[in-house]
Design an enzyme around this catalytic site. Sequence first.
Site: not given
Length: 1181
Positions: A183, A513, A446, A186, A423-424
């Site tokens: 990090h 984008r 998920g 970066e 997840g329904h």
Amino acid sequence: MSSLFRLSRGARSTIPRIKSSSFSSSFSTSTSIDGKRLITVKPTQLCGPQSTRQNQIRLSSTYRTSLNLESVKKLSTLDTGVERYNLNKRNYATVASVEPKTNLPQSPIMSSPYTPCPPIPKATGPVNLILPPTEDRPHKYFTLQNGLEVIVVSDEKADKAAASMDVGVGHLSDPQDLPGCAHFCEHLLFMGTKAFPSENAYQQYLTAHNGHSNAWTAMTSTNYFFDVAPDALEGALDMFSGFFIEPLFNEDCTEREIKAVDSEHKKNLQNDVWRFFQLEKSLSKPGHPYGKFGTGNYESLWSKPKDAGRDPRRQLIEWWEKEYCARRMKLAVVGKEPIETLEKWVKDRFEKVPIRTEGKPPTGPDGVRLTFEDSPYGEEQLAEFTFAKPVRDMRGLEITFPFPDLDHLYKTRPSHFLAHFLGHEGRGSILSYLKKQGWVNSLRAGNHHDAAGFSLFKITVDLTPEGLAHHKDVALTIYKYISLLRSKPPSKEAFNEIKAIADISFKFAERGRTSSYCASLSGFMQSPVPREKVISSKWLVEEYRQDELEAALQLLDPRRSTIGITCKEIPGDVVSEHGDFDKKEAIYGTEYKRVKFDEEFLKEAMAGQIISDLYLPGPNLFIPEKLDVEKFDVTEPAKRPVLLKDTPGSRLWYKRDDRFWQPRANLDILLHSPILQTTPRNAVLSRLFCDLFADSITEDVYDADLAELSFSLWNEHSWIGISAGGFSDKLAVLTETMLKKLKEYKVDEGRFKEVVEATRLDWKNFALADPYGIALFWDAYVSRETAWTQEERLKELEFVTSADVEAFGKEVLSRLFIETLIHGNTSPEGAKEIQEMVERVLQPRPLSTSEIRAPRSLVPPPSSEHVWSLNVPNKAEVNGAVVYHLHVGDPTDIKLRNVLSLFSQISSEPAFDVLRTKLQLGYIVFSHASSSAGSMGYSIIVQSERSTTHVESKIEQFLTGLQETIDEMKDDEFEKHKQSLIAKKSEKPKNLSEESKRFWGRVKDRYYEFNKRENDIESLKQITKSDIIELYNQYITPSSDKRSKLSVHLKSQYKGVKFDPTSLTPIIQEFVKNGIQIEQKDINELLTKNPTLSQIKEFAIGVIENSNEITDEQKSTLKSLVDNLKGKGEDSKLVEEGKEDEGQLKSSNQFIENINEFKATLIPSKAAIPVEPIHSNLAKL
């Protein structure tokens, strides 16, 4: 550079619709002053797409052409749901006859049943990328000689160019003795290269050419990206390439950027999502890389290395030289140039990136492809409840199953198949059952927090108070639904349905984008899939493989799961048997308690009685069938909608899609009502009516949601907003059905109780939001004529009944003005039919003209300077915030608003460079031109540990210094800023929803200036540098006697002098020299409490006193060193007095003592009125 520290690599899937999760189970929102809920950005949301479609189902826009009669017949049972959902049970699972059984092995599977995570395959020849049929831009994939993989895209019509480099190394590869290294790397890469040594040269170049940049650090990747004006791409690539070839890692800014990382960390100290993420990591197997502290802070990146005799900068350089290798890098570039030119530019610059993985294995923790196949959780870490105490008042439960990395199983995508069921939200689902019990309000499922080599499959719910008391029953319900899934072979019908939706999504994929597309492409290339499928594999599901799906189901074994529970207080039965919170996580100080699953619980989870109300979903009748689009000749796309209808009761705006040619349309509706926000009670009733109705239709709209149809409703300002959207075929019937339900809605008493509780928590937790967010709320509160605080609404909430909400809803709907925009694949006649349907269903009486109120703002008087000082409600929050706002004028003054906009453009990069990078005021620093109804101005926002008066004094110091920046600006530099802003306003919409949003924004603001961009461009062309100077001298500079300034100070209540860790280094060195050992866990526990200077001194003196190995003389010397410890940014005299160098506010400032009295003195602005004629002519098609 404002980096985003990304928590997870994220499954960049496009379907099925899967709601990603987080241990915090924090469905927290911040609330605007008009009652509209604004989603609080969480770390998991800063990661780009998680487990949802890339072209996500939008909650805004999209409608249809005409009523499909066949669809109406098929879906007519939706009103009751009986026939259709009985059909579901008959078709997919007759569960009543299923006997309880485990279908599980005797011992849980702890090793992956799949083939190991493979290396990234190499292309053996030319690669023809499989692209969506809607993608007409030429793409080319190639590999440089150094192994760096590239995709270039030629877009001759581009109004933005972009590039992204995804480096396949993240914080799991941090050195053990330098947490946060990836990090930190970066951050520091942005601070200059050999060819461009100035630390802000890159940002200056991008800002001057309509560009921006950012980056994020994930667990096994780091992504850097930028966008820029098309003509400036080559120059940007020159600078960007240096990050990966010859960065300076400038010594002058090393410690400064470590402090920026530290500030970023400190802004998260009171953020539950970050706290629980680190807690989850800390509970993994000892020594596993997942347990690392990825953000880093001053202690981990500076103090401790220095104490150990290490140079953090030198260590970072050595790490970069080892890990940043061409063969781990994936580059995507989009430009207007031909493919051949883009390819040459890339080769000329990026073939210089060195190879550093010679002799390394193909995969592994030190492989060419960095993978971590060892699961973070072994048997000792599983089968446990973890009760975690949040900062905010919230409750949640999350079941986590360790999973292997399944990226290479792109044909079947097993985890997405599981998430489709778990997840329904339709009838028979986990969520449906748990809501009926009054235990939860929402659910997500998920893959999450995944990395190359492993992932975690999660099912997350929030909990009501009753749900917390029944937390075991909630978990057992989820386990029993999983047992139901395992009771039969994986449904081929459901798989084919998922595949069909994926095929349609891919076929009609919309553009986004350019910078987002580049970031996605570079990340896609990190997946171990055939190179021609790096794009298509993120959409498509190819092949049903029963063995792969069944293996995934076997991994959902209760014995190999862990359950996290978020709660302020542990349920009483657990406390009586096991005790209260008794542990603390070392970095953030989160309190928690662990309890092993008992045998009875596990037995019931694996083979308990089936719950008959749980059943698998049936066929999705909303999958579109008619996907044709009627094209027509267009010379140039229309720039505005036309008015098809304007009556006392309604107004219809319309534009046929003449740009994208998609089988989609957007429908946006404003139901204007004068009573929605008139009192705090009405504001509460409005919020509850909308939330309760939205909650009531969850089961009805979920299948539609999966098929990319959406319907949403909310309250904002003086209207109820409705958006419907998606593929055209079956959208009309969905919208009509939902409007009928709205008209006939009756409040369910059980759900009323739970939604009220969720609303109460939302408003209570506002006080625990980020300080700058709270300050922005109060800044808006000052300028709003009608605005209610959370406290005012919370008081009224106690006196509202379900009958009140129902009656209020009927009253609102009885008298309305309906304003609608229909945009997309529909005819004028079809649009009129839709509007007639809306009016026919709702049947409101019209409002009088005077009741359709246009918004206005309260404006501070000229030649005034005010400060409104409030406390940060959270006393443990070390940060305060300042919103410094300068009123400039009326947004209908076209020249003035564009002079202001250009000033904001010019000042943006210097503001960030001075206030954040050089002065280090805090991690959150931004400036912008703002506009509201009847008012516009310029704002600077800073969140900081420094005092608010100090921050404001530095803001004014910066503004004063801007005069020199503007005066010395050369003509060519000024023209670059002008052209950058013109280019930004000239950008074309990238998809139908983006264009709809532009039109709808002009309707919502009530100015109806549909050609606003064109007006702005013409105005900007005429602006001169002298116009900027004139605006600066009158409205901006602190020396102006005409300007109008109001600043909101949110002051931290943190008691004591903030400790400066830099002053501790010599003391620790002396401790070590004298043979005094301090347990690291003791230091960590102390620092998690944000200790005051006196607490640090008390701790150090205690260590000295308890040391038996040193003499009294040594103790005296060490105590003297401790006494000289300093607070942050203070000399010893100020520390002794407990004061801070606050800076000086101008004496002309007036302090606001009573905000309501102050608002009463303000003058309302001119109300928003149409700035151009509203035409009633039909579209010329």
